[in-house]
Motif scaffolding. Sequence first.
Motif, PDB file in Angstrom:
ATOM      1  N   TYR A  77       6.147  -2.796   4.833  1.00 67.32           N
ATOM      2  CA  TYR A  77       6.787  -3.404   3.766  1.00 67.32           C
ATOM      3  C   TYR A  77       7.899  -4.380   4.091  1.00 67.32           C
ATOM      4  O   TYR A  77       8.167  -5.278   3.470  1.00 67.32           O
ATOM      5  N   LYS A  78       8.377  -4.297   5.354  1.00 70.60           N
ATOM      6  CA  LYS A  78       9.196  -5.488   6.008  1.00 70.60           C
ATOM      7  C   LYS A  78       8.397  -6.635   6.114  1.00 70.60           C
ATOM      8  O   LYS A  78       8.742  -7.825   5.958  1.00 70.60           O
ATOM      9  N   ALA A  79       7.124  -6.540   6.688  1.00 72.87           N
ATOM     10  CA  ALA A  79       5.990  -7.757   6.929  1.00 72.87           C
ATOM     11  C   ALA A  79       5.838  -8.213   5.449  1.00 72.87           C
ATOM     12  O   ALA A  79       5.721  -9.502   5.322  1.00 72.87           O
ATOM     13  N   ASN A  80       5.461  -7.449   4.466  1.00 75.95           N
ATOM     14  CA  ASN A  80       5.225  -7.945   3.313  1.00 75.95           C
ATOM     15  C   ASN A  80       6.313  -8.667   2.372  1.00 75.95           C
ATOM     16  O   ASN A  80       6.185  -9.472   1.645  1.00 75.95           O
ATOM     17  N   GLN A  81       7.560  -8.260   2.622  1.00 83.33           N
ATOM     18  CA  GLN A  81       8.658  -8.834   2.113  1.00 83.33           C
ATOM     19  C   GLN A  81       9.272 -10.064   2.899  1.00 83.33           C
ATOM     20  O   GLN A  81      10.411 -10.507   2.492  1.00 83.33           O
ATOM     21  N   GLY A  82       8.646 -10.262   4.070  1.00 85.49           N
ATOM     22  CA  GLY A  82       9.390 -11.285   4.737  1.00 85.49           C
ATOM     23  C   GLY A  82      10.617 -10.957   5.659  1.00 85.49           C
ATOM     24  O   GLY A  82      11.649 -11.642   5.877  1.00 85.49           O
TER      25      GLY A  82
END
Length: 128
Positions: free
Chosen positions: A88-93
Amino acid sequence: MEQSIFEKMGGTYIKVGDYYVPNLGQFDDKEETDDRPLGKYGMIRETFLKEHRKPLYNHLLLSGELHSHLRDVNEQSQYLLDTLLPQYKANQGVTEELKASKQLLWVGMVNNILAQIEEIIYSEIVYV
């Protein structure tokens, strides 16, 4: 030869003080050696079972499987959290650069992600 009262009633009995009581046996020793932490999600699951799934709670308690079940729920929940959080952190930058430059924004975004993941955990694992 006449049978004693205990043989007629079946089962085994132990003497406690002046009385004989049924020997119901011990619960599984696995409970006593299970040193995994109960954790946040295990405690929430226990409360949910007590309040909303009383027959299941009683069955798990009387069969000696309650604490193992609660620890399993906690482990599954923690595994899902640990797996989804980086995705989720990677997907949301949400990056370390963002953390260094805009700390409050980073904290807000991480808290939002944690809330999303906990909703999944509650609906898929804890409140089932």
